[in-house]
Design an enzyme around this catalytic site. Structure first.
Site, mmCIF file in Angstrom:
data_model
loop_
_atom_site.group_PDB
_atom_site.id
_atom_site.type_symbol
_atom_site.label_atom_id
_atom_site.label_comp_id
_atom_site.label_asym_id
_atom_site.label_seq_id
_atom_site.Cartn_x
_atom_site.Cartn_y
_atom_site.Cartn_z
ATOM 1 N N ARG A 135 2.020 -9.362 -0.808
ATOM 2 C CA ARG A 135 2.539 -8.331 -1.671
ATOM 3 C C ARG A 135 3.130 -7.502 -1.149
ATOM 4 N NH1 ARG A 135 -3.572 -6.203 -1.547
ATOM 5 N NH2 ARG A 135 -2.168 -3.633 -3.158
ATOM 6 N N ASN A 171 -4.566 -6.968 -6.645
ATOM 7 C CA ASN A 171 -3.147 -6.915 -5.734
ATOM 8 C C ASN A 171 -3.327 -7.804 -4.913
ATOM 9 O OD1 ASN A 171 -2.713 -4.747 -7.266
ATOM 10 N ND2 ASN A 171 -3.410 -3.413 -5.963
ATOM 11 N N ASP A 172 -4.587 -8.417 -4.270
ATOM 12 C CA ASP A 172 -5.195 -9.046 -3.397
ATOM 13 C C ASP A 172 -4.652 -10.124 -3.789
ATOM 14 O OD1 ASP A 172 -4.470 -8.336 -0.346
ATOM 15 O OD2 ASP A 172 -5.898 -7.288 -1.372
ATOM 16 N N CYS A 185 -9.836 -3.433 -10.554
ATOM 17 C CA CYS A 185 -9.136 -1.525 -10.008
ATOM 18 C C CYS A 185 -7.654 -2.174 -9.254
ATOM 19 C CB CYS A 185 -10.016 -1.791 -9.433
ATOM 20 S SG CYS A 185 -10.635 -2.883 -8.070
ATOM 21 N N HIS A 196 1.115 -0.994 0.067
ATOM 22 C CA HIS A 196 -0.479 -0.050 0.161
ATOM 23 C C HIS A 196 0.867 0.704 -0.031
ATOM 24 C CE1 HIS A 196 -3.409 -3.144 1.037
ATOM 25 N NE2 HIS A 196 -4.017 -2.162 -0.232
ATOM 26 N N GLU A 240 -11.206 -10.223 -5.119
ATOM 27 C CA GLU A 240 -9.594 -9.926 -4.352
ATOM 28 C C GLU A 240 -9.662 -11.832 -3.625
ATOM 29 O OE1 GLU A 240 -8.901 -6.536 -2.691
ATOM 30 O OE2 GLU A 240 -10.483 -6.782 -1.305
ATOM 31 N N ARG A 272 -15.376 2.150 -1.838
ATOM 32 C CA ARG A 272 -14.913 0.877 -1.097
ATOM 33 C C ARG A 272 -15.086 1.228 0.117
ATOM 34 N NH1 ARG A 272 -9.188 -2.015 -1.890
ATOM 35 N NH2 ARG A 272 -8.389 -0.425 -0.514
HETATM 36 C C1 PEP Z 1 -6.685 -5.086 -4.828
HETATM 37 O O1 PEP Z 1 -6.563 -5.640 -3.985
HETATM 38 O O2 PEP Z 1 -5.938 -5.360 -6.384
HETATM 39 C C2 PEP Z 1 -7.254 -4.070 -4.335
HETATM 40 C C3 PEP Z 1 -7.777 -3.327 -5.927
HETATM 41 O O3 PEP Z 1 -7.172 -3.320 -3.468
HETATM 42 P P1 PEP Z 1 -6.289 -2.522 -2.865
HETATM 43 O O4 PEP Z 1 -4.864 -2.301 -3.310
HETATM 44 O O5 PEP Z 1 -6.517 -1.522 -1.594
HETATM 45 O O6 PEP Z 1 -5.652 -4.417 -1.301
HETATM 46 MG MG MG Z 2 -7.563 -5.763 -2.062
#
Ligand code: PEP
Ligand code: MG
Length: 569
Positions: free
Chosen positions: A459, A448-449, A496, A182, A425, A326
């Site tokens: 990650r 990402n998750d 996303c 993050h 996710e 979200r």
């Molecule tokens: C993701 O997990 O891809 C996402 C968009 O949310 P975050 O990166 O905030 O976990």
């Molecule tokens: Mg996420």
């Protein structure tokens, strides 16, 4: 001159003066002191230094000013001070121990008072306690910087980025951190060049020395010589020219050469990112990570304060397209003040809706704020993070329905038809997307998750960042499963996660059927340019080919050949 190579996570070239931050845990000695006078003086010195630090915060923001005044008054509070003195004089505690004991006593009193207002003050006091203890241990007490600099640190928490005066931060270089951590996402979103996973750069860095960094290639050079500086300056000029030429496409549609329109939305973490989203031509907000406001300010701010921020976002962006809020994705590496942090596996633990369903007071308050904002614009939509399957989704939706009923009873206006979606996710959700799709209006894939959970690669961990492969065939199969489920059930599916903003991966996503991509605003210009040079038919052939390959290495290689124009379809 020392050269280092890490993960370029936020592009941009920066050359500047180093400001080093090192985290060391504050350890409080619980040994008695036989010199109370010295301890009292230490406490007074620490108090003065914290007050001076607070007064040095340069802000025009009224809320921040008010918070600073509250913090100052807490340090000066006579009851707090007399308890610290009593601990030192009567109990012979050293200054840190005396502060810790006094703060804990008041924190418990405030927390158990049952009032939301006093609970907020408990968090303030916790913050003050940390500042005092830091000052007493002689460490850096604040991350605020006033002059332009490049931050070098062992690590940074997302919440700490907000403590920085980001206007003065030209770049960030960290020992640790993964590509989609993050901190990386936040730096990218704020447009600050950043390199993570540099290993041990913070132990070589010296305050005031020069550093040159390239947030795209991941190269950082400490004390660069004239030749290196010249090279970085040349790259910077080239980068500025390229950015200017990209900007000229901002108003053109993101459309393939055979006329397929792709919707490009922005991911934001706060209001300050909106001008960038608009200037890049974002067609709405596909992901507002609301939890960053909770990290930044206060998790317990009242509904109306939150609603007014959400309304502002909706008004600013609603004319361009959807604005998807979200709900809090707290936990993992996003720890707000007052949250417990003692979990062994935080990303598998008390995170997102799991935290919210356990702290319904916080969740309810946020849902009401979003519902209130929905009254000002039809574009407002709501989305839940970290849903693992239909059962969990139904529980969360049922709670949302209770909150809606409460709003109706209280006469709180909201949009009864507000669209509700879920993030996909977690692999279990991706596999059962056809079931989940029956309960929501849209799905948005958080790759990402999804990548970290599918191939079990943290990650945020730079040591295994080479194993974090978004193009692993298992991930691609899950993406295909979700888009097919959405198509069958007739609901839109977007992406996303960071791959949506990767111009090289976009042809594959379009070929798989994705028509809405949400990304950091800084990626929109490049992605739009890429799309305008693609045809749907070649993207579809590319996707078919890549989905037939057995491993990430061959998929990455064939995609690179396509990007470089070596393979055409
Ligand atoms: C993701 O997990 O891809 C996402 C968009 O949310 P975050 O990166 O905030 O976990
Ligand atoms: Mg996420």
């Amino acid at each position: 001159m020392i050269e280092k190579k890490g993960l370029g996570v936020s592009p941009g070239i920066a050359i500047g003066r180093i400001e080093v931050f090192r985290h060391s845990d504050i350890t409080i000695s619980h040994e008695t002191s036989d010199n109370p006078q010295l301890e009292k003086e230490a406490f007074e010195r620490a108090s003065r230094s914290v007050i001076e630090g607070l007064e040095a915060i340069n802000t025009d923001n009224k809320v921040e000013k008010d918070i600073m005044l509250v913090h100052k008054s807490m340090i000066k509070d006579p009851e707090f001070r007399s308890l610290v003195y009593e601990n030192i004089e009567k109990r012979k505690y050293n200054a840190s121990w005396a502060v810790e004991t006094a703060a804990e006593k008041f924190i418990t009193l405030l927390e158990t008072s049952g009032s939301e207002y006093f609970r907020e003050r408990a968090d303030d006091l916790r913050y003050i306690e940390r500042l005092l203890l830091t000052a007493l241990s002689g460490m850096v007490s604040s991350l605020s910087v006033s002059e332009e600099c490049i931050i070098v640190a062992d690590y940074l928490m997302p919440s700490e980025i907000f403590e920085l005066n980001t206007a003065s931060v030209m770049g960030i270089c960290l020992d640790s951190g993964g590509r989609t951590s993050h901190v990386a996402i936040l730096a990218h979103s704020l447009g600050i060049p950043a390199i993570l996973g540099l290993g041990d750069i913070s132990s070589y860095a010296v305050d005031g020395d020069m550093i040159a960094m390239d947030g795209k290639t991941g190269e950082a050079v400490l004390s660069p010589d004239e030749d290196v500086l010249h090279l970085f300056r040349m790259h910077k000029s080239a980068e500025m020219r390229a950015e200017k030429s990209l900007r000229s496409t901002a108003l053109l549609p993101a459309e393939t050469t055979d006329g397929v329109r792709i919707k490009l939305l922005g991911n934001i973490e706060g209001m300050e990112a909106i001008p960038q989203a608009i200037s890049a031509g974002a067609e709405g907000i596909g992901l507002f990570r609301t939890e960053f406001l909770a990290l930044h300010k206060d998790l317990y701010t009242d509904e109306e304060k939150k609603a007014s921020i959400y309304r502002e976002v909706a008004k600013a962006m609603g004319g361009y397209g959807p604005v998807i809020f979200r709900t809090y994705d707290l936990g993992g590496d996003k720890i707000a003040d007052g949250m417990k942090t003692d979990e062994e596996n935080p990303v598998l633990g008390w995170r997102a809706v799991r935290f919210c369903m356990a702290r319904k007071d916080i969740f309810r308050s946020q849902l009401i704020s979003i519902l209130k904002a929905s009254a000002v614009s039809d574009s407002v939509m709501l989305m839940f993070p970290m849903i693992s399957g239909s059962e969990e989704l139904k529980e969360v939706l049922s709670f949302l329905n209770d909150v809606k009923s409460e709003c109706r009873e209280k006469g709180i206006a909201f949009n009864e038809n507000m669209k509700i979606g879920t993030m996909i996710e977690i692999p279990s959700a991706a596999i059962t997307a056809d079931i989940i799709a029956d309960y929501v209006d849209f799905m948005s894939i958080g790759t990402n998750d999804l990548v970290q959970y599918t191939i079990a690669v943290d990650r945020g961990n730079e040591r295994i960042s080479h194993l974090y492969r978004p193009l692993h065939p298992a991930v691609l199969r899950l993406l295909r499963n979700v888009i097919e489920a959405g198509n069958k059930r007739g609901i839109p599916v977007s992406i996303c996660g960071e791959i949506a903003g990767d111009a090289d991966i976009v042809p594959l996503l379009i070929g798989m059927g994705f028509r809405t991509l949400s990304m950091a605003s800084h990626s929109i210009l490049e992605v739009r340019k890429r799309i305008r040079g693609l045809s749907l038919s070649s993207c579809e052939k590319l996707a078919d080919r890549l989905l037939s390959l057995p491993d990430a290495t061959s998929i990455e290689k064939e995609l690179k050949d396509f990007t470089d124009g070596k393979t055409r379809y």
